[in-house]
Design an enzyme around this catalytic site. Structure first.
Site, mmCIF file in Angstrom:
data_model
loop_
_atom_site.group_PDB
_atom_site.id
_atom_site.type_symbol
_atom_site.label_atom_id
_atom_site.label_comp_id
_atom_site.label_asym_id
_atom_site.label_seq_id
_atom_site.Cartn_x
_atom_site.Cartn_y
_atom_site.Cartn_z
ATOM 1 C CE LYS A 1 -7.484 13.029 -3.313
ATOM 2 N NZ LYS A 1 -6.097 13.454 -3.419
ATOM 3 C CB SER B 1 -1.523 6.345 -0.259
ATOM 4 O OG SER B 1 -2.544 6.992 0.468
ATOM 5 N N GLY C 1 5.623 15.745 -4.164
ATOM 6 C CA GLY C 1 6.505 16.905 -4.275
ATOM 7 C C GLY C 1 7.428 16.752 -5.472
HETATM 8 P P1 NAD Z 1 5.603 10.603 0.485
HETATM 9 O O1 NAD Z 1 5.547 9.638 1.616
HETATM 10 O O2 NAD Z 1 6.108 10.117 -0.829
HETATM 11 O O3 NAD Z 1 6.538 11.838 0.905
HETATM 12 C C1 NAD Z 1 6.248 12.567 2.078
HETATM 13 C C2 NAD Z 1 7.564 12.754 2.847
HETATM 14 O O4 NAD Z 1 8.010 11.483 3.331
HETATM 15 C C3 NAD Z 1 8.696 13.318 1.999
HETATM 16 O O5 NAD Z 1 9.431 14.214 2.812
HETATM 17 C C4 NAD Z 1 9.503 12.091 1.652
HETATM 18 O O6 NAD Z 1 10.864 12.365 1.375
HETATM 19 C C5 NAD Z 1 9.362 11.274 2.915
HETATM 20 N N1 NAD Z 1 9.582 9.851 2.642
HETATM 21 C C6 NAD Z 1 9.016 9.105 1.651
HETATM 22 N N2 NAD Z 1 9.475 7.826 1.712
HETATM 23 C C7 NAD Z 1 10.339 7.782 2.749
HETATM 24 C C8 NAD Z 1 11.146 6.750 3.313
HETATM 25 N N3 NAD Z 1 11.127 5.520 2.817
HETATM 26 N N4 NAD Z 1 11.931 7.065 4.373
HETATM 27 C C9 NAD Z 1 11.947 8.308 4.881
HETATM 28 N N5 NAD Z 1 11.196 9.342 4.403
HETATM 29 C C10 NAD Z 1 10.418 9.084 3.347
HETATM 30 O O7 NAD Z 1 4.177 11.268 0.397
HETATM 31 P P2 NAD Z 1 3.329 11.672 -0.890
HETATM 32 O O8 NAD Z 1 2.739 10.453 -1.484
HETATM 33 O O9 NAD Z 1 4.148 12.573 -1.723
HETATM 34 O O10 NAD Z 1 2.139 12.474 -0.209
HETATM 35 C C11 NAD Z 1 2.233 13.837 0.190
HETATM 36 C C12 NAD Z 1 0.819 14.333 0.495
HETATM 37 O O11 NAD Z 1 0.058 14.291 -0.708
HETATM 38 C C13 NAD Z 1 0.065 13.467 1.518
HETATM 39 O O12 NAD Z 1 -0.810 14.262 2.251
HETATM 40 C C14 NAD Z 1 -0.725 12.518 0.620
HETATM 41 O O13 NAD Z 1 -1.876 11.996 1.276
HETATM 42 C C15 NAD Z 1 -1.097 13.461 -0.517
HETATM 43 N N6 NAD Z 1 -1.394 12.825 -1.799
HETATM 44 C C16 NAD Z 1 -0.640 11.798 -2.281
HETATM 45 C C17 NAD Z 1 -0.938 11.261 -3.520
HETATM 46 C C18 NAD Z 1 -0.096 10.170 -4.145
HETATM 47 O O14 NAD Z 1 -0.477 9.613 -5.183
HETATM 48 N N7 NAD Z 1 1.080 9.846 -3.612
HETATM 49 C C19 NAD Z 1 -2.025 11.752 -4.267
HETATM 50 C C20 NAD Z 1 -2.760 12.813 -3.754
HETATM 51 C C21 NAD Z 1 -2.432 13.356 -2.518
#
Ligand code: NAD
Length: 312
Positions: free
Chosen positions: A187, A260, A12
């Site tokens: 994927k 991940s 995001g």
């Molecule tokens: P993320 O874990 O970084 O974030 C998701 C949510 O979790 C957010 O609201 C974030 O604020 C919260 N969060 C993150 N760390 C936290 C912590 N330590 N404590 C509390 N809350 C926390 O997830 P993402 O990597 O952005 O993934 C989002 C979606 O996109 C998922 O479905 C993932 O599979 C997909 N995706 C991720 C990637 C990647 O490289 N990260 C790539 C392609 C698709």
């Protein structure tokens, strides 16, 4: 364009930052208080391809959303298990014209989104961009990627193409797909093999690939995904998908990375998306009366590991 990023973790933050740089009016919405507070106080800080940048983006805690802030486009980027609660919380932002684009990994998110958004406004896709968070308010954004997306129901093709253009105008390299379900399943096969197996076996992808049973396990899991997909009129080319999955084993490219799910559970003690990857195939298998023993077992193993590690 008013764009809301619902779920402003690693991905995001990437999409929010790039769309903001591209001139859109972006608001991040998230449930992690420390993250939201850090962005409010210091802006979103990012190492963007080696350059340290700060973007002063509007940001809101999802529990504080009010009804006066309707938006044009919502991009969903929660973890799969956070999606339903996020949609409940951002309901006040959804107007009759608001488009909702889901780019989460995993399968079947439409079932949840449909509860809150009319089908003509739902767009689904997937992305090859990556991102990481180094702590609250701090993102690490390296490399290139792409997005594929499609309208959920027929008749909205032109809008889907417009959405792809809006993302591309900010450098996100988005394309309209006429077979998004194939891409999503393809994927999901990568995630459904690398994520769970590396997490349980405590290895990176090259390590998994070097084990003798790796190929058989990948083939069996991909076949289970393909059997379920076939019931949804998605005909996966099993050999091509296996070959695609196994490119992850190459230590010269991405093989030395830990997927991940490994990073979430083993490094950060967080719950995983297994129920929306292998777990989704298990549930669909039961519905379609197809045996999916590897997906069933892998889902249980990952849940056991979550319990043992007291993941949250
Ligand atoms: P993320 O874990 O970084 O974030 C998701 C949510 O979790 C957010 O609201 C974030 O604020 C919260 N969060 C993150 N760390 C936290 C912590 N330590 N404590 C509390 N809350 C926390 O997830 P993402 O990597 O952005 O993934 C989002 C979606 O996109 C998922 O479905 C993932 O599979 C997909 N995706 C991720 C990637 C990647 O490289 N990260 C790539 C392609 C698709």
């Amino acid at each position: 364009m008013r764009i809301t990023i619902a779920g402003a973790g690693a991905m995001g933050s990437r999409f929010g930052l790039m769309l903001h740089k591209g001139g859109n009016e972006v608001t991040l919405v998230d449930g992690w208080l420390e993250h939201v507070t850090a962005i409010k106080e210091h802006g979103l800080q990012a190492n963007f391809n080696g350059e340290e940048i700060t973007a002063h983006l509007s940001v809101e805690l999802q529990s504080n959303i009010s009804s006066e802030e309707k938006t044009d486009l919502i991009i969903l980027f929660t973890k799969a298990m956070q999606l339903d609660k996020m949609l409940q919380d951002i309901k006040p932002l959804i107007a009759e014209h608001t488009k909702v684009l889901c780019l989460l990994n995993g399968i079947g998110h439409e079932d949840i989104i449909e509860k809150y958004v009319s089908k003509n406004n739902i767009f689904i896709g997937n992305t090859m961009w990556t991102a990481g968070l180094e702590g609250p308010g701090k993102a690490k954004l390296f490399g290139n990627g792409s997005v594929e997306l499609q309208n959920f129901i027929p008749g909205e093709e032109e809008t889907a193409k417009k959405l792809a253009n809006i993302l591309s105008a900010s450098g996100l390299n988005a394309n309209y797909s006429d077979n998004i379900h194939y891409s999503i399943y393809r994927k999901a096969c990568v995630n459904g093999t690398m994520n769970g197996l590396c997490t349980i076996l405590d290895t990176n992808m090259a390590g998994l690939g070097a084990t003798k049973p790796a190929h058989d396990m990948v083939v069996t899991i991909v076949k289970e995904f393909a059997a379920v997909a076939k019931h949804e009129e998605v005909n996966l080319d099993i050999d091509e998908v296996v070959e695609h999955v196994e490119t992850c084993f190459d230590p010269e490219t991405i093989g030395l990375h830990y997927p991940s799910m490994y990073q979430d559970l083993i490094n950060n003690n967080r719950l995983t998306e297994i129920d929306y990857i292998n777990g989704a195939v298990s549930r669909k298998g039961k519905k379609y009366q197809i045996a999916t023993p590897y997906c069933d077992f892998l889902t249980q193993l990952v849940h056991s590991k979550e319990e043992l590690l007291k993941a949250k």
